[in-house]
Design an enzyme around this catalytic site. Sequence first.
Site, PDB file in Angstrom:
ATOM      1  N   TYR A 103       0.848  -1.208   0.000  1.00 54.92           N
ATOM      2  CA  TYR A 103       0.000   0.000   0.000  1.00 54.92           C
ATOM      3  C   TYR A 103       0.874   1.245   0.000  1.00 54.92           C
ATOM      4  CZ  TYR A 103      -3.369  -3.532   1.037  1.00 54.92           C
ATOM      5  OH  TYR A 103      -4.131  -4.663   0.933  1.00 54.92           O
ATOM      6  N   TYR A 129       7.917  11.243   4.992  1.00 54.38           N
ATOM      7  CA  TYR A 129       7.065  10.042   4.907  1.00 54.38           C
ATOM      8  C   TYR A 129       6.769   9.714   3.440  1.00 54.38           C
ATOM      9  CZ  TYR A 129       2.573   7.525   4.853  1.00 54.38           C
ATOM     10  OH  TYR A 129       1.550   6.637   4.583  1.00 54.38           O
TER      11      TYR A 129
END
Length: 304
Positions: A103, A129
Amino acid sequence: MKILLLGKNGQVGWELQRALAPLGTLVSLGRKNPNGICGDLTKLDDLRATIRDVKPTVIVNAAAYTAVDRAEEDRDLANLINAEAPALLAEEAQAQAALLVHYSTDYIFDGSGNRPWREQDLAAPINYYGATKLAGESAIRSTGCRHLIFRTSWVYAARGSNFLGTMTKLIEERDSLKVIDDQVGAPTGAELIADVTAIALRQTQQDSELAGLFNLVATGETSWHGYAQFVADCLQRQNVPIQATPDRIEPVPTTAWPTPAKRPLNSRLDSTKLENSLKLQLPAWQTGVERSLAERRKFTKPQD
Ligand code: NDP
């Protein structure tokens, strides 16, 4: 199918335990597991040994470092979990001819413009991130293993901490709120992500060509502010006593809430490729949010 699920206790991982169970043998691992079996994405050698031991035909990686602001400081750990570990999973998947499901996020884009991002658009993350998630995607693609990467956004679930849970609490407790109105995306339920993953896995058994990168979000779009107003409206309709009614939720720009990690303004993702490939229709974002609120109420107020 023998499925090895990593990250079983996360929002998506928890729903995957339910959705993947009917597909075959499911080995679900969290960060800590009994009997020396390793599901910790920071322990690469042990993780490799576990995969070789389990011999899955499908590896589903729902584990990730998801603390977006903390990642700005905690760079090595975020990179290890989001980039180096997926690279190892891909190597092992390639070596064992297994399929890897992974994902990713809209945060790999810079958030410019207002058109929904397509899979082939240029990635340019604006926070660390996002950079680690992009590195994870790239590592998987470069091994040549058969993979399905689902990019999603604004994930919520009954379990875990997320905007939906936080807003519900604040709307019940505070008489007014300020919520960002210039970031736009689609709230997407972990249930939906897990269900679509299961549909895709089933389809891989009939269609040996099915693989690659797919956006996976609920349809429609809203801002965090519109999302919060919708939550307040749903709670009112469900007769939940609230303090912050929709008209008492004030829109503010992103600049009003500075955060360590920058957020993309345009989080829209175009899921057309997935809908066409799997021949399915993704539901409107409101459907899942309303249902999640109703279920939350059912479980917290059993007397009703
Ligand atoms: P969660 O934060 O709910 O779950 C992540 C899981 O990863 C947790 O169970 C956590 O374990 C586990 N984890 C963290 N570190 C390790 C480690 N070292 N070893 C093993 N497991 C670890 O994330 P989501 O379910 O929301 O996210 C699923 C996927 O979707 C991720 O790839 C994420 O990047 C992506 N995504 C998420 C979005 C969101 O809004 N949440 C938006 C877009 C994409 P523990 O429970 O022990 O902490």
